[in-house]
Design an enzyme around this catalytic site. Structure first.
Site, short mmCIF file in Angstrom:
data_model
loop_
_atom_site.label_atom_id
_atom_site.label_comp_id
_atom_site.label_asym_id
_atom_site.label_seq_id
_atom_site.Cartn_x
_atom_site.Cartn_y
_atom_site.Cartn_z
N ASP A 7 58.28 55.62 47.10
CA ASP A 7 57.87 54.94 48.34
C ASP A 7 57.20 53.62 47.97
OD1 ASP A 7 58.79 57.17 49.65
OD2 ASP A 7 56.81 58.04 49.95
N ASP A 126 62.53 62.49 61.41
CA ASP A 126 61.12 62.49 61.03
C ASP A 126 60.32 63.13 62.16
OD1 ASP A 126 61.79 61.10 58.70
OD2 ASP A 126 61.67 59.18 59.74
#
Length: 224
Positions: A7, A126
């Site tokens: 990330d 998500d």
């Protein structure tokens, strides 16, 4: 299969708790690229691009030339997806772009599939509190992951389900929740959200799911 997660935020590798609080930060890219080079697939997410606060495209381009990656974060158009594929990404992750005015944009999904092919597409689910969150997880919608699956299954090869409620907490992912998602689709399913042990990864694999792991790798809980 274990899929390590890289990330990116502010030019560094980070790990956030539930997409908000920064818990870990690294700038030794070569070290982690080397550690992850033995894995069949790595996930790269540009958090700045997802939030609309900048991007880490140059870093993404360097990583995908050295690792086999699926890449996401702020991918809004077929053109952006194509650019990532052209520089070396194996698959491209899209999430927020699949919703328009709070509704699932199946027409756009069909356009993506026609332009890029379903094999190259990973559609992100998500989920926080049972509802899909977009724009870097900062905006919640009324749409559920199951509704997304039903509408979008014809247009992608893979779904990525992230259980935001447990993301980064190092407390495990709820098997009941991800098993329900597994039963809802025949597509390849990748899951993320607090996966902490090899036993969890093995259980997910037995159920037909790949596991994205971040915090547990960077903290040494699971050896790389």
């Amino acid at each position: 299969m274990l899929i390590p997660s890289i990330d990116l935020m502010g030019g560094k590798i980070v790990q956030l708790v539930q997409g908000e609080k920064k818990a870990l930060e690294f700038d030794n890219f070569d070290y982690w690229i080397e550690r992850f080079s033995r894995y069949p697939l790595v996930q790269v997410i540009d958090l700045d691009a997802a939030r609309g606060t900048g991007d880490n495209r140059a870093i993404v381009a360097r990583i995908v030339q050295r690792l086999k990656c699926q890449v996401g974060g702020g991918v809004r158009t077929a053109g952006m997806a194509r650019e990532l594929l052209d520089v070396g990404a194996r698959r491209v992750i899209l999430g927020s772009a699949l919703l328009k005015d709070g509704k699932i944009n199946t027409k756009y999904a069909a356009t993506l599939a026609s332009s890029l092919g379903t094999v190259a597409l990973v559609f992100a689910l998500d989920s926080r509190g049972g509802r899909v969150a977009i724009d870097g997880w900062r905006k919640e919608t009324a749409v559920t992951a199951f509704e997304m699956i039903r509408a979008l299954e014809p247009f992608c090869e893979t779904f990525l389900y992230t259980h935001i409620d447990t993301e980064g907490l190092m407390a495990g992912i709820p098997m009941e929740a991800v098993s329900a998602i597994r039963q809802a689709t025949s597509r390849q399913l990748v899951v993320a959200g607090g996966i902490t042990t090899q036993q969890e990864i093995d259980t997910l694999d037995a159920l037909g799911m790949d596991a994205v792991v971040g915090m547990a790798l960077y903290s040494g809980k699971i050896p790389t």
